[in-house]
Design a protein around this motif. Structure first.
Motif, mmCIF file in Angstrom:
data_model
loop_
_atom_site.group_PDB
_atom_site.id
_atom_site.type_symbol
_atom_site.label_atom_id
_atom_site.label_comp_id
_atom_site.label_asym_id
_atom_site.label_seq_id
_atom_site.Cartn_x
_atom_site.Cartn_y
_atom_site.Cartn_z
ATOM 1 N N ILE A 500 35.141 40.470 40.580
ATOM 2 C CA ILE A 500 35.817 39.656 41.599
ATOM 3 C C ILE A 500 36.597 40.556 42.542
ATOM 4 O O ILE A 500 36.615 40.347 43.765
ATOM 5 C CB ILE A 500 36.740 38.624 40.929
ATOM 6 N N ARG A 501 37.250 41.578 41.978
ATOM 7 C CA ARG A 501 38.000 42.500 42.817
ATOM 8 C C ARG A 501 37.059 43.218 43.790
ATOM 9 O O ARG A 501 37.389 43.393 44.969
ATOM 10 C CB ARG A 501 38.736 43.512 41.940
ATOM 11 N N ALA A 502 35.882 43.603 43.311
ATOM 12 C CA ALA A 502 34.919 44.282 44.187
ATOM 13 C C ALA A 502 34.465 43.359 45.321
ATOM 14 O O ALA A 502 34.318 43.790 46.467
ATOM 15 C CB ALA A 502 33.713 44.742 43.361
ATOM 16 N N CYS A 503 34.244 42.087 45.009
ATOM 17 C CA CYS A 503 33.837 41.137 46.051
ATOM 18 C C CYS A 503 34.919 40.979 47.107
ATOM 19 O O CYS A 503 34.646 40.983 48.314
ATOM 20 C CB CYS A 503 33.509 39.785 45.425
ATOM 21 N N SER A 504 36.171 40.844 46.678
ATOM 22 C CA SER A 504 37.265 40.701 47.633
ATOM 23 C C SER A 504 37.373 41.929 48.522
ATOM 24 O O SER A 504 37.598 41.826 49.729
ATOM 25 C CB SER A 504 38.592 40.475 46.888
ATOM 26 N N GLU A 505 37.209 43.109 47.925
ATOM 27 C CA GLU A 505 37.297 44.343 48.716
ATOM 28 C C GLU A 505 36.136 44.454 49.693
ATOM 29 O O GLU A 505 36.315 44.918 50.827
ATOM 30 C CB GLU A 505 37.337 45.536 47.769
ATOM 31 N N MET A 506 34.953 44.029 49.290
ATOM 32 C CA MET A 506 33.809 44.078 50.194
ATOM 33 C C MET A 506 33.999 43.102 51.359
ATOM 34 O O MET A 506 33.764 43.431 52.522
ATOM 35 C CB MET A 506 32.528 43.761 49.432
ATOM 36 N N PHE A 507 34.438 41.895 51.067
ATOM 37 C CA PHE A 507 34.620 40.897 52.118
ATOM 38 C C PHE A 507 35.763 41.270 53.064
ATOM 39 O O PHE A 507 35.766 40.844 54.219
ATOM 40 C CB PHE A 507 34.878 39.518 51.506
ATOM 41 N N SER A 508 36.742 42.018 52.566
ATOM 42 C CA SER A 508 37.838 42.447 53.435
ATOM 43 C C SER A 508 37.553 43.781 54.106
ATOM 44 O O SER A 508 38.450 44.392 54.684
ATOM 45 C CB SER A 508 39.142 42.516 52.636
ATOM 46 N N ASP A 509 36.296 44.254 54.028
ATOM 47 C CA ASP A 509 35.823 45.444 54.730
ATOM 48 C C ASP A 509 36.391 46.746 54.164
ATOM 49 O O ASP A 509 36.641 47.692 54.906
ATOM 50 C CB ASP A 509 36.126 45.345 56.231
ATOM 51 N N HIS A 510 36.582 46.798 52.873
ATOM 52 C CA HIS A 510 36.973 48.028 52.194
ATOM 53 C C HIS A 510 35.806 48.448 51.293
ATOM 54 O O HIS A 510 35.840 48.272 50.066
ATOM 55 C CB HIS A 510 38.246 47.817 51.381
ATOM 56 N N HIS A 511 34.775 49.009 51.924
ATOM 57 C CA HIS A 511 33.529 49.280 51.218
ATOM 58 C C HIS A 511 33.705 50.278 50.086
ATOM 59 O O HIS A 511 33.153 50.098 48.991
ATOM 60 C CB HIS A 511 32.479 49.801 52.199
ATOM 61 N N ARG A 512 34.435 51.328 50.356
ATOM 62 C CA ARG A 512 34.541 52.367 49.338
ATOM 63 C C ARG A 512 35.317 51.879 48.108
ATOM 64 O O ARG A 512 34.975 52.205 46.975
ATOM 65 C CB ARG A 512 35.190 53.607 49.944
ATOM 66 N N LEU A 513 36.358 51.079 48.332
ATOM 67 C CA LEU A 513 37.072 50.494 47.199
ATOM 68 C C LEU A 513 36.161 49.542 46.429
ATOM 69 O O LEU A 513 36.183 49.484 45.193
ATOM 70 C CB LEU A 513 38.313 49.752 47.691
ATOM 71 N N ALA A 514 35.351 48.774 47.175
ATOM 72 C CA ALA A 514 34.438 47.828 46.537
ATOM 73 C C ALA A 514 33.420 48.546 45.666
ATOM 74 O O ALA A 514 33.115 48.111 44.549
ATOM 75 C CB ALA A 514 33.730 46.981 47.602
ATOM 76 N N VAL A 515 32.891 49.661 46.167
ATOM 77 C CA VAL A 515 31.907 50.421 45.393
ATOM 78 C C VAL A 515 32.549 50.981 44.133
ATOM 79 O O VAL A 515 31.954 50.975 43.044
ATOM 80 C CB VAL A 515 31.304 51.545 46.253
ATOM 81 N N ALA A 516 33.800 51.452 44.251
ATOM 82 C CA ALA A 516 34.483 51.989 43.077
ATOM 83 C C ALA A 516 34.667 50.908 42.017
ATOM 84 O O ALA A 516 34.458 51.149 40.810
ATOM 85 C CB ALA A 516 35.831 52.567 43.484
ATOM 86 N N SER A 517 35.051 49.698 42.441
ATOM 87 C CA SER A 517 35.225 48.602 41.476
ATOM 88 C C SER A 517 33.889 48.201 40.856
ATOM 89 O O SER A 517 33.817 47.914 39.646
ATOM 90 C CB SER A 517 35.860 47.393 42.172
ATOM 91 N N ALA A 518 32.834 48.194 41.659
ATOM 92 C CA ALA A 518 31.516 47.846 41.129
ATOM 93 C C ALA A 518 31.035 48.892 40.122
ATOM 94 O O ALA A 518 30.469 48.557 39.068
ATOM 95 C CB ALA A 518 30.520 47.715 42.275
ATOM 96 N N GLN A 519 31.264 50.157 40.466
ATOM 97 C CA GLN A 519 30.865 51.209 39.534
ATOM 98 C C GLN A 519 31.676 51.155 38.236
ATOM 99 O O GLN A 519 31.163 51.447 37.154
ATOM 100 C CB GLN A 519 31.023 52.571 40.207
ATOM 101 N N GLN A 520 32.943 50.763 38.345
ATOM 102 C CA GLN A 520 33.768 50.612 37.134
ATOM 103 C C GLN A 520 33.180 49.537 36.233
ATOM 104 O O GLN A 520 33.115 49.697 35.013
ATOM 105 C CB GLN A 520 35.194 50.237 37.535
ATOM 106 N N TRP A 521 32.736 48.447 36.840
ATOM 107 C CA TRP A 521 32.110 47.381 36.043
ATOM 108 C C TRP A 521 30.848 47.890 35.350
ATOM 109 O O TRP A 521 30.653 47.691 34.147
ATOM 110 C CB TRP A 521 31.779 46.196 36.937
#
Length: 936
Positions: A500-521
């Motif tokens: 969920i955190r990765a989705c929020s970061e992607m939708f708010s245009d923080h791609h690199r944070l989103a990728v980090a959260s996705a990779q953590q999952w």
């Protein structure tokens, strides 16, 4: 009075002594009295002209098509719709069109009083013998069969074409008049019947459909589409409405013309549009009069009472009617009410599922509040809720439980179905709205509901609320995990919070944070839920695509495809399809992207519906693919679908595709200013990068229209600089940087800043090639074609054009050539057709398609354009690739590795290449290719 099957019985009785024969219509004879009687029955109400309208007529698609609808005219056209759907307006316009073409036409309005069947027969006699000697009224005949026989004879003797427009057929919709109509249809092929009625006709439609003599139009055909709604409201009213308000008007009215005219009057009074729509939906006085006096007036008290009970239900069926305790035959009663002009829509081809028009249903529900007993109302809703729940129609079940005042059961049901509503169906609004509702009522929801509530908040772009809620929900979930006896399901929810955190970061245009959260999952959950795995892979693929790593992005999206296939989520499959299509568009593979989007929309329609936000976002991607392929009409249709939810649903880069289409299709048209305001409002709902991308699209569109000063002003307004991030300190993607750089290059070319343009061109060309961005590559090469022409370097322009052409032919890209139409048209027009030769047949065909899009004379296009002389047959793409690679000196093994082929396959392609070139070795093949100019 009853019409028998044998209408001719007793016809001879009318012919007796003292009568004379009168010759009419082609020489046949009819019996007539010796002394013609006066004709008092020729009354204007029966045979007249259409009524005068006190409003401007919108030229709808049906009015423009005419009764024939572009094909062979049918003997009978029926227009059956409730009151206020414009049946009279439609027939009147068709009637005027027929007269304007010099055709014979007659307008008939059956009288509401007296004997409708007698009046109809008299009017038809008058119409059919208008060019013949007048005969006496057939009222003098004692038997109905004799009168019908006379009418049939008039029809059989009719040779000249005649169109009969019968408006307001309701008095004649009984079985006798309908049987008469069906008989008369078979008498003459030269007479066309156009019949309008609020009630359905009792004719054999099945037989008429089989022999193709019938065209049926209903309420859905007469309902105004969005373009017609705009035309009705007019430019002045539309200027004060945003795109969402126009969509709300279309959804509220469902295209009902009378309702739209009432709304237009309210909007013209100067009130706030949102207030007008809210008050209108709550019960407008004029709307109530329309419903009461026009729709419900013909119904009995029992029918009215049945409608009020049925109006409590969101949809209607025979099984549901039986479940809530309605009398047997309720569905048949409903069908009968629909035939009597009630606005009730069929939801399936079999006629088993129905729903009310929303405004009609709201009107009935308001009436039921004061008429229906509360206990009966609750019993109906409670029983219906249980039935909907058993049918897995959870959204309808939750609403029914709430309206039955059983909030606890509604919250329990939401806990059980929240995952399926969000994950499988993408019904985000239902979950977020009901959770907010329950909290307002002081009710708590379960952990599953809370988790999917957070997910829905992210996808509905309510990021601030999602971040705020997530902290509290995380604390509750972790506390539940630590408690004794915590279920595995609760523990799984805790582990899934990074998604969920990765989705929020992607939708708010923080791609690199989103990728980090996705990779953590993915790191901590190698065997995690397939739906979450697909989400993580999709986030990675989109980030890779925006960073210019398109090959890696494609590999990642394939992993997402494999994961989502393990679920039953149509919604998840649509998201993966969207991102895949976006990657393909970036690579120039617009044909494949268009096909994928169309197939997914076809899948979504029965599962989720095209009104769902996911369908809108998918349509925006499809619109971009269609536009690049030169399919502007298709792109416009998809854009209209996509704009429905673009303000509140979708990832920034996917929505940007739709904004580009909106700019391209509106720039230079009368709707340019209005569309610009709509696009600005959509972009403002997203991070700043989208507004800057929108400015780039506008600059490019203005330059393609040679509006250079306006483009420069727009660039100055946003301080266009591709070396800077959108905001100080922020990161930006390669895709974002490439868009800005390409726009700057176009500006420099338009301003003849050749010295600044060339270095930027070389830099962007290398990047586009290395990142496999075929679409951008074509645009860059065509920009340099224009730049070369401005420098009077025609040979250089031709060289760049010929480099762009095969790349564009592989992808089917037409739009970049349209953008440079003037320059390219001049380049080609000043050459000769025989100057253009191509190694591949597909290049030659694509070149001809491009030429048809450019300002080139037709005489030029008529000459033959072919393949180089000396080639036995055109080279295929793989052979051209080999030819260019062997020029670099690579061995067969290197060629096989580079092309991902086996060495024997490479040798086979080389054999075919040598054969076509008439060569025996590599050096001879290269020499021959240089002579034929194949290595450009």
């Amino acid at each position: 009075m009853r019409i028998k099957v044998d209408y001719r019985r007793g016809a001879e009785e009318a012919v007796g002594g003292g009568q004379q024969k009168v010759r009419v219509l082609g020489g046949n004879t009819l019996a007539a009295p010796a002394q013609p009687l006066p004709l008092p029955w020729l009354r204007p109400p029966l045979l007249a002209v259409p009524p005068q309208l006190d409003f401007a007529v919108v030229k709808t698609r049906l009015i423009t098509q005419g009764p024939a609808a572009g094909g062979e005219p049918r003997r009978l056209t029926t227009v059956i719709a409730p009151a206020g759907y414009g049946k009279t307006v439609l027939l009147a316009q068709w009637y005027e069109q027929a007269l304007a073409r010099g055709e014979q036409a007659c307008w008939i309005t059956p009288a509401q009083q007296g004997a409708p069947l007698d009046n109809l027969i008299e009017a038809l006699e008058t119409a059919l013998q208008a060019d013949a000697v007048q005969v006496s009224s057939s009222r003098e005949c004692r038997h109905l069969a004799q009168r019908v026989e006379r009418l049939c004879m008039l029809l059989r003797n009719r040779r000249a074409a005649l169109s009969l427009f019968i408006d307001g057929f309701e008095p004649c919709c009984g079985p006798e008049a309908s049987a008469l109509l069906q008989l008369l249809l078979a008498q003459s092929a030269s007479v066309r019947w156009v019949v309008a009625s609020r009630y359905e006709l009792a004719i054999d439609c099945v037989a008429a459909r089989l022999d193709e003599t019938l065209r049926e139009l209903g309420a859905q055909d007469l309902a105004f589409d969005p373009a017609e709604i705009r035309a009705l409201l007019g430019e002045a009213l539309c200027a004060g409405l945003d795109e969402q308000q126009l969509l709300d008007i279309a959804e509220l009215s469902e295209g009902w013309p009378a309702v739209l005219r009432l709304l237009m009057r309210r909007l013209g009074e100067g009130q706030c549009p949102s207030t007008v729509l809210e008050q209108f939906a709550a019960g407008d006085e004029a709307l109530a009069q329309l419903m009461g006096q026009k729709v419900l007036a013909p119904l009995s008290e029992a029918q009215h009472a049945l409608l009020m009970e049925l109006s409590l239900l969101p949809r209607l069926s025979g099984n549901l009617s039986a479940a809530i305790g309605l009398r047997s035959g309720a569905l048949q009663s409903l069908v009968h009410l629909r035939a009597l002009g009630c606005p009730i829509m069929s939801l399936d081809a079999g006629g088993q599922q129905y729903r009310f028009h929303r405004l009609f249903q709201g009107f009935l529900q308001r009436q039921s509040e004061s008429v229906l007993e509360p206990a009966r109302r609750r019993a109906i809703l409670q029983t219906a809720a249980g039935w909907f729940e058993a049918q897995r129609q959870w959204r309808e079940a939750i609403r029914a439980y709430v309206e039955a005042e059983q909030l606890g059961r509604a919250a329990q049901l939401l806990e059980r179905c929240a995952e399926r509503l969000v994950r499988d169906r993408g019904d985000l609004k239902t979950v977020t709205d009901w959770v907010d509702f329950f909290r307002d009522k002081g009710l708590s929801v379960g952990p599953l509901t809370e988790f999917w509530y957070l997910w829905a908040l992210s996808f509905r772009r309510r990021h601030g609320l999602s971040i705020h809620q997530s902290r509290a929900i995380e604390e509750r979930l972790r506390a539940a995990c630590r408690s004794e006896g915590a279920s595995g399901e609760i523990q799984e929810l805790c582990r899934s919070l990074p998604i969920i955190r990765a989705c929020s970061e992607m939708f708010s245009d923080h791609h690199r944070l989103a990728v980090a959260s996705a990779q953590q999952w993915l790191l901590h959950n190698p065997d995690g839920d397939p739906f979450h795995n697909a989400t993580a892979a999709a986030i990675q693929s989109l980030a890779l695509a925006n960073d210019g790593c398109l090959a890696e992005a494609r590999a990642s999206i394939r992993a997402a495809h494999a994961a989502v296939m393990q679920t039953s989520s149509c919604y998840g499959s649509a998201w993966i399809c969207m991102i895949d299509a976006y990657i393909k568009i970036r690579m120039g593979e617009c044909r494949d992207a268009r096909d994928d989007v169309r197939a997914m929309l076809t899948t979504l329609e029965p599962e989720i519906g095209l009104d769902a936000p996911i369908a809108s976002t998918l349509a925006l991607i499809g619109a971009k693919a269609s536009l690049d392929l030169g399919l502007d009409c298709e792109a416009r249709q998809l854009l209209a679908l996509g704009m429905r939810n673009a303000h509140g649903h979708g990832l920034l880069d996917l929505v940007a595709c739709g904004l580009e289409v909106g700019v391209r299709l509106s720039m230079g048209t009368p709707e340019e200013a209005a569309r610009a305001r709509v696009l600005d409002r959509i972009a403002s709902a997203y991070p700043e990068r989208l507004s800057l991308m929108l400015s780039c699209y506008r600059i490019r569109a203005l330059l393609s229209l040679n509006r250079i000063e306006e483009a420069i002003q727009e660039a100055d307004r946003v301080v266009l600089d591709h070396t800077r991030a959108p905001t100080p300190g922020a990161t930006y993607s390669q895709a974002y940087r490439a868009l800005h750089a390409g726009t700057q290059l176009q500006l420099r070319v338009a301003q003849c800043a050749f010295g600044k343009a060339l270095p930027l061109f070389e830099e962007e060309l290398r990047a586009a090639r290395s990142e496999l961005r075929s679409g951008d590559l074509v645009e860059l090469l065509l920009q340099m074609t224009s730049l070369s022409l401005m420098r009077n370097d025609r040979e250089g322009a031709r060289r760049y054009f010929l480099k762009a052409l095969p790349v564009a032919a592989n992808c089917g890209l037409i739009r970049p050539f349209r953008d440079q139409a003037v320059a390219l048209g001049g380049l080609i027009s000043e050459s000769r057709p025989r100057d253009w030769t191509f190694t591949r047949e597909e290049d030659r065909r694509f070149f001809m398609a491009v030429c048809r899009e450019l300002p080139i004379s037709q005489d030029w296009l008529k000459e033959e354009i072919g393949t180089p002389e000396g080639l036995s047959e055109p080279l295929i793409q793989r052979e051209i690739e080999l030819l260019r690679l062997i020029e670099t000196g690579q061995s067969n093994h290197q060629l096989a590795a580079r092309l991902d082929l086996s060495v024997p396959t490479v040798k086979w392609h080389l054999y075919n290449l040598y054969r076509k070139l008439g060569a025996r070795s590599r050096s001879a093949a290269l020499a021959r290719a240089r002579v034929l100019n194949l290595l450009r």
